[in-house]
Design a protein around this motif. Structure first.
Motif, short mmCIF file in Angstrom:
data_model
loop_
_atom_site.label_atom_id
_atom_site.label_comp_id
_atom_site.label_asym_id
_atom_site.label_seq_id
_atom_site.Cartn_x
_atom_site.Cartn_y
_atom_site.Cartn_z
N ARG A 161 28.10 52.54 11.34
CA ARG A 161 26.70 52.34 11.50
C ARG A 161 26.37 51.68 12.90
NH1 ARG A 161 23.41 51.22 6.64
NH2 ARG A 161 22.37 49.49 8.02
N TYR B 83 32.61 52.58 7.02
CA TYR B 83 31.23 53.06 7.27
C TYR B 83 30.53 51.71 7.50
CZ TYR B 83 26.36 53.27 4.89
OH TYR B 83 25.21 53.51 4.72
N SER C 97 20.48 48.39 4.41
CA SER C 97 19.51 49.57 4.31
C SER C 97 20.09 51.02 4.58
CB SER C 97 18.41 49.57 5.66
OG SER C 97 19.31 49.33 6.89
N PRO C 98 19.55 51.99 3.98
CA PRO C 98 20.28 53.29 3.65
C PRO C 98 20.65 53.89 5.31
CG PRO C 98 18.01 53.82 3.22
CD PRO C 98 18.30 52.05 3.64
N LEU C 99 21.62 54.19 5.47
CA LEU C 99 22.43 55.07 6.48
C LEU C 99 21.61 54.73 8.06
CD1 LEU C 99 22.43 58.47 4.79
CD2 LEU C 99 24.29 56.82 5.55
N ILE C 100 21.22 55.64 8.78
CA ILE C 100 20.68 55.67 10.16
C ILE C 100 20.18 54.33 10.56
CG2 ILE C 100 20.00 56.62 12.04
CD1 ILE C 100 22.11 58.29 10.70
N PRO C 101 20.91 53.41 11.06
CA PRO C 101 20.10 52.14 11.36
C PRO C 101 19.34 51.89 12.58
CG PRO C 101 22.22 51.90 11.73
CD PRO C 101 22.03 53.29 11.38
N LEU C 102 19.32 53.37 13.14
CA LEU C 102 18.53 53.06 14.72
C LEU C 102 17.08 52.46 14.53
CD1 LEU C 102 19.91 54.45 17.17
CD2 LEU C 102 18.66 56.44 16.58
#
Lengths: 254, 155
Positions: free
Chosen positions: A137, A133, B103-108
């Protein structure tokens, strides 16, 4: 784990492992061919992450199967029809835009699945997922930022990456189909039902596609079959190259 | 035992020991052998085999029979690196990792502030690539002293 669950779980681990093995091999084909040096290195690193994840997942699959097959036996001594990767993962690299689109669509999917999987009831799988995971990212960020650069770039890069997106779209449906194996396992907290991540995936993809000034393709006919061993002709060619050394010199070490 | 292990350096970052990196997760005696729990930094880290070889080799040289056991839970994080280890990295020319991004999920589009230049300390730096010479590092350049440098990614 009863016999049925064990069979299901082996199959599920193959799906997870094969996606990464095949996509990792594809991405590794860029090594030495990247458009710029930094990108050559980035793609090689991403391939390494994927192959590392595949190594762990297939090792676990071999243990669950209990037939004495290790990760190498599973990677190098299975035929195309025995592979369980999604077809998207085996599609040829095409140009850099095709590769980035494939990588982005898959990475967002992988991230969402791994996010849930790191909390699954199987301790070893949860551990592998938690590790993967963190890596995923970076993969999402890398391909997402490239998608924006190419989409919102020159007329030529926009045209080509839009064409790549249109082409790849028909391979995305399969990622979210899910079947009895995944549903049975998900009910026991051992797997993620891929159908449950479709909405989140679409929302993220939509966002980035919009920032990239690209147009989201309409859902049309969706290719499928990879999860049950029906692949495109591309997988055979990929395996021929990937497996030749192991098959020519079985048991060799260096 | 930890003192002995502290002499085993990471083959790719020879300024840090495997203990300072935080990848040694446990040491215990099992019968006549010592078992060292090690967690990989990345799933595909090519240095793992070499690290395992160096660990057992270093202990064998002291007459200790050791075995390396790979553990995955909890997943390795750069937050386990000590302040001292971070300072060593900086002096070696590698910008140390900041706090791991939770931070949650998509780091874009939500980048943490770029790392400060390990040579001149300037915060005016540019990210060249999220992937450097190894999976654990990214590439940057300093707009003040014009040095390119690597950054140990927070993970």
């Amino acid at each position: 784990m009863d016999e049925q669950t064990s069979r299901d779980f082996f199959e599920y681990l193959l799906r997870l492992g094969d996606d990464r093995l095949i996509l990792g091999h594809r991405v590794s084909e860029w090594c030495g061919h990247g458009p710029i040096l930094e990108e050559d290195i980035a793609l090689s690193n991403i391939a390494l992450d994927l192959l590392g994840q595949a190594n762990l997942l297939l090792q676990l699959a071999g243990q669950v199967e209990g037939q004495g097959r290790d990760q190498d036996a599973l990677a190098y001594f299975r035929e195309a029809t025995q592979f369980r990767n999604a077809i998207l993962c085996e599609t040829p690299n095409g140009d850099f835009g095709d590769t980035i689109v494939r990588q982005f669509l898959y990475s967002v999917y992988a991230l969402l699945v791994l996010d849930q999987l790191q909390r699954c009831r199987h301790e070893a799988l949860a551990g592998i997922a938690a590790k993967a995971y963190k890596e995923a990212r970076y993969h999402v960020r890398h391909s997402g930022e490239w998608l924006i650069k190419l989409g919102d770039g020159t007329e030529e890069s926009h045209r080509r990456v839009q064409a790549a997106l249109d082409k790849a779209w028909s391979y995305t449906g399969e990622l979210f189909v899910g079947d009895d194996i995944e549903r049975r396992l998900a009910a026991q907290g051992l797997a993620v039902d891929p159908a449950s991540v479709r909405e989140g995936w679409l929302a993220q993809v939509k966002d980035v596609v919009a920032i990239a000034t690209l147009t989201l393709p309409a859902d049309g006919y969706m290719q499928r079959g990879g999860r049950t061993g029906r692949h495109t002709e591309h997988l055979g060619h990929l395996l021929a190259e990937m497996q030749i050394v192991a098959r020519s010199f079985p048991g060799a070490s260096w | 035992m930890l003192a002995m292990l502290d002499e085993v350096k990471d083959p790719e970052i020879p300024v840090l020991s495997v203990v300072e990196l935080g990848i040694v997760r446990g040491v215990r005696q099992e019968g006549s052998e010592v078992v060292i729990d090690i967690t990989p930094t990345y799933s595909g880290c090519p240095a793992m085999h070499e690290i395992a070889r160096c660990v057992t080799g270093a202990l064998a040289a002291r007459g200790v029979t050791a075995r390396v056991n790979t553990v995955f839970t909890p997943a390795w994080t750069t937050d386990w690196m000590s302040e001292e280890a971070r300072e060593k990295l900086r002096r070696y020319g590698i910008a140390p990792p900041g706090k791991a991004d939770e931070s949650p999920l998509i780091p874009l589009m939500r980048r943490a502030a770029p790392p400060a230049c390990p040579f001149c300390g300037s915060h005016d730096t540019t990210t060249r690539s999220d992937f450097g010479s190894t999976a654990c590092k990214s590439l940057h350049s300093c707009n003040a002293c014009h040095q390119p440098f690597e950054h140990f990614k927070a993970i």
